[in-house]
Design a protein around this motif. Structure first.
Motif, PDB file in Angstrom:
ATOM      1  N   ALA A 297      66.597 124.948  70.987  1.00 16.16           N
ATOM      2  CA  ALA A 297      65.447 125.856  71.035  1.00 16.16           C
ATOM      3  C   ALA A 297      64.173 125.052  70.783  1.00 16.16           C
ATOM      4  N   LEU A 298      63.164 125.283  71.602  1.00 17.76           N
ATOM      5  CA  LEU A 298      61.912 124.551  71.480  1.00 17.76           C
ATOM      6  C   LEU A 298      60.977 125.282  70.531  1.00 17.76           C
ATOM      7  N   VAL A 299      60.433 124.563  69.571  1.00 15.53           N
ATOM      8  CA  VAL A 299      59.496 125.162  68.626  1.00 15.53           C
ATOM      9  C   VAL A 299      58.072 124.676  68.873  1.00 15.53           C
ATOM     10  N   ARG A 300      57.906 123.722  69.766  1.00 13.70           N
ATOM     11  CA  ARG A 300      56.584 123.251  70.167  1.00 13.70           C
ATOM     12  C   ARG A 300      56.462 123.360  71.688  1.00 13.70           C
ATOM     13  N   GLY A 301      55.314 123.792  72.143  1.00  9.50           N
ATOM     14  CA  GLY A 301      55.064 123.866  73.567  1.00  9.50           C
ATOM     15  C   GLY A 301      54.403 122.601  74.081  1.00  9.50           C
ATOM     16  N   PRO A 302      54.332 122.447  75.384  1.00  7.45           N
ATOM     17  CA  PRO A 302      53.728 121.232  75.939  1.00  7.45           C
ATOM     18  C   PRO A 302      52.251 121.100  75.590  1.00  7.45           C
ATOM     19  N   GLU A 303      51.567 122.235  75.377  1.00 10.79           N
ATOM     20  CA  GLU A 303      50.144 122.146  75.050  1.00 10.79           C
ATOM     21  C   GLU A 303      49.920 121.456  73.710  1.00 10.79           C
ATOM     22  N   GLN A 304      50.879 121.584  72.784  1.00  6.79           N
ATOM     23  CA  GLN A 304      50.735 120.908  71.495  1.00  6.79           C
ATOM     24  C   GLN A 304      50.873 119.397  71.643  1.00  6.79           C
ATOM     25  N   ALA A 305      51.772 118.973  72.523  1.00  7.75           N
ATOM     26  CA  ALA A 305      51.904 117.544  72.781  1.00  7.75           C
ATOM     27  C   ALA A 305      50.646 116.997  73.438  1.00  7.75           C
ATOM     28  N   VAL A 306      50.069 117.762  74.357  1.00 11.63           N
ATOM     29  CA  VAL A 306      48.838 117.334  75.024  1.00 11.63           C
ATOM     30  C   VAL A 306      47.702 117.233  74.020  1.00 11.63           C
ATOM     31  N   GLN A 307      47.582 118.209  73.121  1.00 13.73           N
ATOM     32  CA  GLN A 307      46.522 118.174  72.122  1.00 13.73           C
ATOM     33  C   GLN A 307      46.668 116.972  71.193  1.00 13.73           C
ATOM     34  N   ALA A 308      47.910 116.641  70.828  1.00 11.04           N
ATOM     35  CA  ALA A 308      48.140 115.491  69.953  1.00 11.04           C
ATOM     36  C   ALA A 308      47.717 114.195  70.638  1.00 11.04           C
ATOM     37  N   VAL A 309      48.005 114.090  71.935  1.00 10.37           N
ATOM     38  CA  VAL A 309      47.627 112.890  72.691  1.00 10.37           C
ATOM     39  C   VAL A 309      46.109 112.806  72.826  1.00 10.37           C
ATOM     40  N   GLN A 310      45.480 113.917  73.122  1.00 13.01           N
ATOM     41  CA  GLN A 310      44.024 113.918  73.275  1.00 13.01           C
ATOM     42  C   GLN A 310      43.327 113.581  71.964  1.00 13.01           C
ATOM     43  N   ALA A 311      43.941 113.939  70.845  1.00 15.82           N
ATOM     44  CA  ALA A 311      43.371 113.599  69.544  1.00 15.82           C
ATOM     45  C   ALA A 311      43.342 112.092  69.316  1.00 15.82           C
ATOM     46  N   GLU A 312      44.176 111.354  70.035  1.00 12.45           N
ATOM     47  CA  GLU A 312      44.178 109.892  69.934  1.00 12.45           C
ATOM     48  C   GLU A 312      43.189 109.256  70.905  1.00 12.45           C
ATOM     49  N   GLY A 313      42.437 110.064  71.628  1.00 11.09           N
ATOM     50  CA  GLY A 313      41.453 109.535  72.561  1.00 11.09           C
ATOM     51  C   GLY A 313      42.036 109.156  73.911  1.00 11.09           C
ATOM     52  N   LEU A 314      43.208 109.674  74.241  1.00 12.07           N
ATOM     53  CA  LEU A 314      43.867 109.364  75.513  1.00 12.07           C
ATOM     54  C   LEU A 314      43.767 110.549  76.464  1.00 12.07           C
ATOM     55  N   GLN A 315      43.746 110.262  77.747  1.00 12.33           N
ATOM     56  CA  GLN A 315      43.848 111.310  78.748  1.00 12.33           C
ATOM     57  C   GLN A 315      45.324 111.647  78.963  1.00 12.33           C
ATOM     58  N   ALA A 316      45.644 112.937  78.954  1.00 16.32           N
ATOM     59  CA  ALA A 316      46.994 113.397  79.263  1.00 16.32           C
ATOM     60  C   ALA A 316      47.065 113.715  80.749  1.00 16.32           C
ATOM     61  N   LEU A 317      48.006 113.110  81.453  1.00 13.68           N
ATOM     62  CA  LEU A 317      48.102 113.265  82.896  1.00 13.68           C
ATOM     63  C   LEU A 317      49.234 114.190  83.323  1.00 13.68           C
ATOM     64  N   GLU A 318      50.331 114.131  82.610  1.00  9.08           N
ATOM     65  CA  GLU A 318      51.528 114.867  83.043  1.00  9.08           C
ATOM     66  C   GLU A 318      52.474 114.971  81.850  1.00  9.08           C
ATOM     67  N   VAL A 319      53.263 116.033  81.831  1.00  7.56           N
ATOM     68  CA  VAL A 319      54.216 116.264  80.744  1.00  7.56           C
ATOM     69  C   VAL A 319      55.577 116.568  81.344  1.00  7.56           C
ATOM     70  N   ASP A 320      56.607 115.981  80.771  1.00  4.72           N
ATOM     71  CA  ASP A 320      57.975 116.385  81.097  1.00  4.72           C
ATOM     72  C   ASP A 320      58.796 116.389  79.824  1.00  4.72           C
ATOM     73  N   LEU A 321      60.004 116.925  79.911  1.00  5.69           N
ATOM     74  CA  LEU A 321      60.860 117.091  78.738  1.00  5.69           C
ATOM     75  C   LEU A 321      62.034 116.122  78.825  1.00  5.69           C
ATOM     76  N   LEU A 322      62.206 115.330  77.765  1.00  2.00           N
ATOM     77  CA  LEU A 322      63.330 114.404  77.677  1.00  2.00           C
ATOM     78  C   LEU A 322      64.379 114.982  76.737  1.00  2.00           C
ATOM     79  N   ARG A 323      65.638 114.794  77.098  1.00  2.00           N
ATOM     80  CA  ARG A 323      66.727 115.301  76.260  1.00  2.00           C
ATOM     81  C   ARG A 323      67.729 114.189  75.979  1.00  2.00           C
ATOM     82  N   ILE A 324      68.163 114.146  74.708  1.00  3.22           N
ATOM     83  CA  ILE A 324      69.134 113.146  74.288  1.00  3.22           C
ATOM     84  C   ILE A 324      69.869 113.678  73.071  1.00  3.22           C
ATOM     85  N   ALA A 325      71.197 113.722  73.151  1.00  5.28           N
ATOM     86  CA  ALA A 325      72.057 114.087  72.020  1.00  5.28           C
ATOM     87  C   ALA A 325      71.641 115.399  71.360  1.00  5.28           C
TER      88      ALA A 325
END
Length: 499
Positions: A297-325
């Motif tokens: 179950a996902l508790v964070r949406g992609p917009e939160q990941a984008v906001q975190a990246v933008q807070a570092e001064g980076l441009q967010a270009l694309e988002v995808d979901l990685l899965r492992i174990a």
């Protein structure tokens, strides 16, 4: 050997008559292909052309939520990006691509010609001068583009002859070619791979043609080498028995280039995996399923990941979901102010944690250790440099620039896997037969042995030099084949009154 010599000569002669021009074509086109690969849109080219993500408040659904609301099967690929000012999910389902509104999950209609022109112009930063809808052409014929068909083909402004191919379903550019690239590929990849559209559009027929043309080519090279060595070592009267110029040179050059000719023809045959001798391709579906584990179950949406990246001064270009174990990570593709591409990862199924460059190594090790429980514990090693099976060479094909570091797992039954922690993906997997394919096909055909890969100038010199020797051998073969088909007529000497 004496009783076999005449049948071998007959077989070699008539195979040469049929295949001499093919050999000449393969050697000449191979040199071109070595320097100019077949057109492809690289990941770096695609990412560099993306507009920054601009997600409005309340955006966005996850890819799984969007697919479920739209009534689509679970996607095999999913990327969150922009389509003009609209955030969209680009979803790949078996055999098809779809573009969905990332907020409402509405399936967008396929792009029309005018909209495809806008996509191409935004990608290239120049005007689209002409557009046509095609099913396939010479540069879009591989079946990897089948889920995108039909395509819009754009002729772009500029002196380089840029042409772009736009998928109306994924609403993005999927291939680019330039005039010089197309010219050299007509002399390289197309003849070398027997790749004309009229044949390549039928994959099974193309496969059979290449295999059944390669088998007699191997026989031709093998019989020539056997006859040349027999003459060299077993004929005590004369090493070079031929007095006629073209036969003599064919024999001499064949002795020099015979081995490389045979190995190139044999490895070319193996490139087609004839009769399934090397087994299947990438990781099996069951292995990938075990690697990813259950969907959390996902508790964070992609917009939160984008906001975190933008807070570092980076441009967010694309988002995808990685899965492992059984874990889920948002991967955000980024661009710096200096246009350098990168990525950042954020855990999607837990509220804590910070941005990472890659999945933690402990997670990768645990996932590999549990991947094949029936085969026992694998030997694990982190590789910061390429090894004999996992390596890179120049070009944009499958063996172009490959990620490092990777984790290598080797099981006792010969199965191995390489994992890229930056993408949480199995980037290469195989068994004992994969080693044979690596040496008998890639090694013999491309001379991509580790000592030569470490010395690219030496490798290029060997590839081109041996190809030129093969080309010289083929030129003599073509002359001899022509003389078999059109024998030189002997005219009587002037004044000879014999009938």
């Amino acid at each position: 050997m004496g009783g076999l010599k005449k049948p071998l000569i007959w077989l070699h002669k008539w195979l040469g008559v049929v295949l001499a021009l093919f050999f000449l074509m393969w050697f000449a086109s191979g040199v071109v292909l070595y320097y100019v690969p077949y057109p492809a849109l690289t990941s770096a080219e695609r990412l560099a052309a993306l507009a920054p993500l601009a997600l409005p408040p309340g955006c966005c659904l996850s890819a799984q939520q969007a697919a479920a609301q739209a009534g689509l099967p679970a996607p095999t690929q999913a990327r969150l990006g922009m389509l003009g000012a609209q955030p969209v999910w680009r979803l790949a389902t078996p055999g098809h691509w779809h573009t969905l509104d990332a907020r409402s999950a509405q399936v967008l209609a396929p792009r029309d010609a005018a909209q495809a022109q806008q996509i191409a112009a935004a990608f290239a930063g120049r005007e689209a001068l002409a557009v046509e809808q095609i099913e396939r052409d010479q540069w879009s014929v591989p079946q990897g583009l089948d889920p995108h068909r039909p395509l819009f083909k754009m002729r772009m402004a500029g002196g380089d002859g840029l042409e772009l191919y736009v998928s109306p379903f994924a609403a993005e550019v999927v291939r680019d070619t330039r005039r010089a690239e197309r010219f050299w590929n007509w002399l390289g990849a197309v003849p070398h791979w027997l790749y004309p559209t009229v044949l390549r559009q039928f994959p099974q027929a193309w496969h059979q043609v290449v295999v059944w043309l390669s088998i007699p080519a191997v026989l031709l090279a093998a019989t020539g080498l056997v006859l040349g060595l027999w003459q060299l070592f077993l004929n005590r009267s004369r090493w070079i028995p031929y007095r006629k110029r073209w036969l003599r040179w064919h024999h001499i050059v064949g002795l020099v280039a015979g081995v490389c000719t045979l190995t190139w023809m044999f490895s070319g045959l193996l490139s087609m995996n004839p009769f399934g001798v090397f087994g299947g391709g990438g990781p099996a579906a069951s292995l990938r399923s075990a690697w990813e584990g259950a969907m959390p179950a996902l508790v964070r949406g992609p917009e939160q990941a984008v906001q975190a990246v933008q807070a570092e001064g980076l441009q967010a270009l694309e988002v995808d979901l990685l899965r492992i174990a059984g874990q889920a990570w948002w991967r955000v593709r980024t661009r710096t102010a200096g246009a350098d591409l990168g990525q950042r990862l954020l855990r999607a199924d837990q509220p804590g944690g910070s941005l990472q460059d890659a999945v933690p190594e402990a997670t990768v090790q645990a996932a590999l250790a549990a991947l094949r429980p029936q085969a026992g514990a694998p030997a694990l090693e982190r590789l910061a440099a390429y090894d004999d099976l996992y390596y890179s060479r120049h070009g944009s094909g499958a063996l172009g620039q490959r990620p490092l570091p990777v984790w290598r797992a080797q099981w006792a039954d010969g199965v191995h896997a390489y994992v890229d922690p930056a993408s949480a993906a199995i980037v290469q997997q195989g068994d004992g037969r994969s080693s044979y394919r690596r040496w008998l096909y890639h090694g013999l055909h491309s001379l991509d042995f580790a000592p030569l890969l470490a010395r690219p100038l030496l490798r290029s010199t060997l590839v081109v030099g041996l190809s030129l020797l093969g080309l010289a051998l083929c030129l003599t073969s073509c002359v001899l084949a022509w003389r078999v088909l059109r024998p030189v007529r002997k005219y009587p000497v002037r004044g000879d009154n014999r009938a």
